[in-house]
Design a protein around this motif. Structure first.
Motif, short mmCIF file in Angstrom:
data_model
loop_
_atom_site.label_atom_id
_atom_site.label_comp_id
_atom_site.label_asym_id
_atom_site.label_seq_id
_atom_site.Cartn_x
_atom_site.Cartn_y
_atom_site.Cartn_z
N LYS A 1 26.12 66.43 -16.88
CA LYS A 1 26.42 67.69 -17.53
C LYS A 1 25.29 68.08 -18.47
CE LYS A 1 31.34 66.41 -17.64
NZ LYS A 1 32.45 65.99 -18.55
N LEU A 2 25.16 69.36 -18.71
CA LEU A 2 24.25 69.90 -19.71
C LEU A 2 25.06 70.73 -20.70
CD1 LEU A 2 21.22 70.99 -17.49
CD2 LEU A 2 21.42 68.94 -18.91
N PRO A 3 24.75 70.72 -21.98
CA PRO A 3 23.61 70.01 -22.56
C PRO A 3 23.79 68.50 -22.55
CG PRO A 3 24.96 70.97 -24.28
CD PRO A 3 25.50 71.49 -22.99
N PHE A 4 22.68 67.80 -22.58
CA PHE A 4 22.64 66.35 -22.52
C PHE A 4 23.23 65.73 -23.78
CE2 PHE A 4 20.28 62.53 -23.80
CZ PHE A 4 20.52 61.69 -22.72
N THR A 5 24.01 64.66 -23.59
CA THR A 5 24.45 63.83 -24.71
C THR A 5 24.08 62.39 -24.41
OG1 THR A 5 26.66 63.41 -23.78
CG2 THR A 5 26.41 65.35 -25.20
N MET A 6 23.74 61.64 -25.43
CA MET A 6 23.31 60.26 -25.23
C MET A 6 24.43 59.41 -24.64
SD MET A 6 20.75 58.20 -25.39
CE MET A 6 19.50 58.73 -26.56
N GLU A 7 25.66 59.62 -25.08
CA GLU A 7 26.78 58.80 -24.58
C GLU A 7 27.07 59.09 -23.12
OE1 GLU A 7 31.39 57.61 -25.74
OE2 GLU A 7 30.57 59.54 -26.38
N GLY B 1 3.54 58.87 -22.89
CA GLY B 1 3.13 58.29 -21.61
C GLY B 1 4.23 57.46 -20.97
N HIS B 2 4.96 56.72 -21.79
CA HIS B 2 6.17 56.02 -21.36
C HIS B 2 7.34 56.65 -22.11
CE1 HIS B 2 3.84 52.10 -20.20
NE2 HIS B 2 3.63 53.09 -19.36
N PRO B 3 8.45 56.89 -21.44
CA PRO B 3 9.58 57.54 -22.12
C PRO B 3 10.08 56.73 -23.32
CG PRO B 3 9.90 57.53 -19.74
CD PRO B 3 8.74 56.64 -20.02
N THR B 4 10.40 57.43 -24.39
CA THR B 4 10.98 56.81 -25.57
C THR B 4 12.16 57.66 -26.05
OG1 THR B 4 9.50 57.98 -27.09
CG2 THR B 4 8.76 55.83 -26.29
N THR B 5 12.98 57.06 -26.88
CA THR B 5 14.19 57.76 -27.31
C THR B 5 14.08 58.42 -28.68
OG1 THR B 5 15.04 55.66 -28.15
CG2 THR B 5 15.71 56.30 -25.93
N HIS B 6 13.18 57.94 -29.53
CA HIS B 6 13.21 58.45 -30.90
C HIS B 6 12.73 59.89 -31.03
CE1 HIS B 6 9.13 56.65 -30.59
NE2 HIS B 6 8.76 57.60 -31.41
N GLU B 7 12.07 60.42 -29.99
CA GLU B 7 11.69 61.84 -30.03
C GLU B 7 12.86 62.76 -29.69
OE1 GLU B 7 9.83 59.61 -28.43
OE2 GLU B 7 7.76 59.77 -29.15
N GLY B 8 13.94 62.18 -29.16
CA GLY B 8 15.13 62.98 -28.84
C GLY B 8 14.96 63.86 -27.62
N LEU B 9 14.16 63.44 -26.64
CA LEU B 9 13.98 64.25 -25.44
C LEU B 9 15.23 64.16 -24.56
CD1 LEU B 9 11.88 65.99 -23.89
CD2 LEU B 9 11.31 63.92 -22.60
N PRO B 10 15.86 65.31 -24.26
CA PRO B 10 17.07 65.28 -23.44
C PRO B 10 16.83 64.62 -22.08
CG PRO B 10 16.81 67.42 -24.47
CD PRO B 10 15.54 66.68 -24.73
N GLY B 11 17.75 63.76 -21.69
CA GLY B 11 17.66 63.07 -20.41
C GLY B 11 17.19 61.63 -20.53
N ILE B 12 16.61 61.27 -21.67
CA ILE B 12 16.07 59.92 -21.86
C ILE B 12 17.06 59.09 -22.65
CG2 ILE B 12 14.14 58.55 -22.72
CD1 ILE B 12 13.40 60.51 -20.47
N ARG B 13 17.58 58.03 -22.05
CA ARG B 13 18.56 57.17 -22.72
C ARG B 13 17.99 55.82 -23.13
NH1 ARG B 13 22.44 59.84 -19.15
NH2 ARG B 13 23.95 60.91 -20.51
N VAL B 14 16.78 55.50 -22.67
CA VAL B 14 16.21 54.20 -23.02
C VAL B 14 14.69 54.30 -22.96
CG1 VAL B 14 16.29 53.35 -20.63
CG2 VAL B 14 16.26 51.71 -22.51
#
Length: 283
Positions: free
Chosen positions: A52-58, A103-116
């Motif tokens: 679903k969108l918008p993305f939620t971390m849970e 370059g490698h996905p991270t979570t602290h930037e809060g990019l939607p879709g990235i969970r780890v």
């Protein structure tokens, strides 16, 4: 709105154009594996996965996806953008200072879709198994999907995770292995052969499916849908997906040389001629 196969095929080409544009702009990144996995990402987000969108971390009552070989972030970022997680224009910030698209996905930037955060190879399956077991504890019947590289399987933690998943009957996970036969130092056979991977995974207690045409969008959709029918039967499910590194750009195909190398201006122009779209939506 659900897209037709023809629309998804065009989107696959657009994602490939995005990948090349991103790595070219900063002369940095990993185009080879990204280009090889484009059909997988398009199939997963365009037809197979429930989200679903918008993305939620849970992501309660939604399917989750965890990318283990995080260096192929260009294909992941482009897919997320093209499926509405964030504006495609943000792709122009790839690998730049203060960008959410590292370059490698991270979570602290809060990019939607990235969970780890991912990129330290061999860890993604372990994280995904935890998420899958969490869903079971919550009474959430959604699925967890992962992607790993074949060279990445040389990391020992994967095999601990393979054992754990079968032993604990984690049957709500579908783990796809990008089997392109290439890694940063050469072919996987020359660096450290995986042997009979299908037999190994079966011996570890997994249900194993295999698709030889991993760059055929319809074939990828079909194998993912088939994998879904194998979930819930007491065994984790793996897909060995045979792809071609650098697929779609003739001078990049089938070689490890473009694992982590950006095209120059002339090479980019040549690639775009091969990845022709009548009305490209380039950012």
């Amino acid at each position: 709105m659900s897209k037709s196969i023809e629309e998804l095929k065009s989107l696959t080409t657009q994602i490939r154009r995005d990948i090349l544009r991103m790595v070219h702009a900063v002369n940095s990144g990993h185009p080879g594996g990204s280009l090889g996995c484009t059909e997988f990402f398009t199939a997963l987000y365009g037809k197979v996965m429930n989200y679903k969108l918008p993305f939620t971390m849970e992501g309660k009552n939604e399917d989750h996806f965890y990318l283990s070989n995080g260096h192929i972030s260009p294909v992941f970022y482009s897919t997320l953008a093209r499926f509405g997680f964030f504006p495609a224009d943000e792709l122009r910030t790839f690998r730049k200072l203060d960008s959410r698209l590292q370059g490698h996905p991270t979570t602290h930037e809060g990019l939607p879709g990235i969970r780890v955060a991912s990129g330290s190879l061999g860890q993604g399956l372990s994280v995904a198994l935890g998420a899958a077991q969490g869903k079971k504890l919550d009474g959430d019947h959604s699925l967890v999907y992962t992607l790993q590289g074949d060279g990445e399987l040389q990391e020992g933690q994967n095999w601990e995770a393979f054992m754990y998943a079968a032993s604990k009957k984690v049957d709500n996970i579908i783990s796809t292995i990008d089997y392109n036969g290439q890694q940063i130092d050469g072919s996987t056979d020359n660096v450290l052969s995986l042997g009979n991977l299908h037999a190994k995974l079966e011996a570890f207690g997994w249900t194993v499916l295999e698709e030889k045409n991993g760059n055929d969008l319809e074939a990828v959709i079909a194998i993912l849908e088939k994998a879904k029918t194998e979930t819930g039967k007491g065994k984790p499910v793996a897909i060995i997906l045979h792809t071609i590194m650098g697929n779609g750009v003739d001078y990049m195909m089938g070689t490890h040389a473009w694992h982590g190398k950006a095209p120059n201006d002339e090479q980019l122009d040549t690639a775009f001629k091969q990845l022709y779209l009548e009305a490209p939506a380039d950012y």
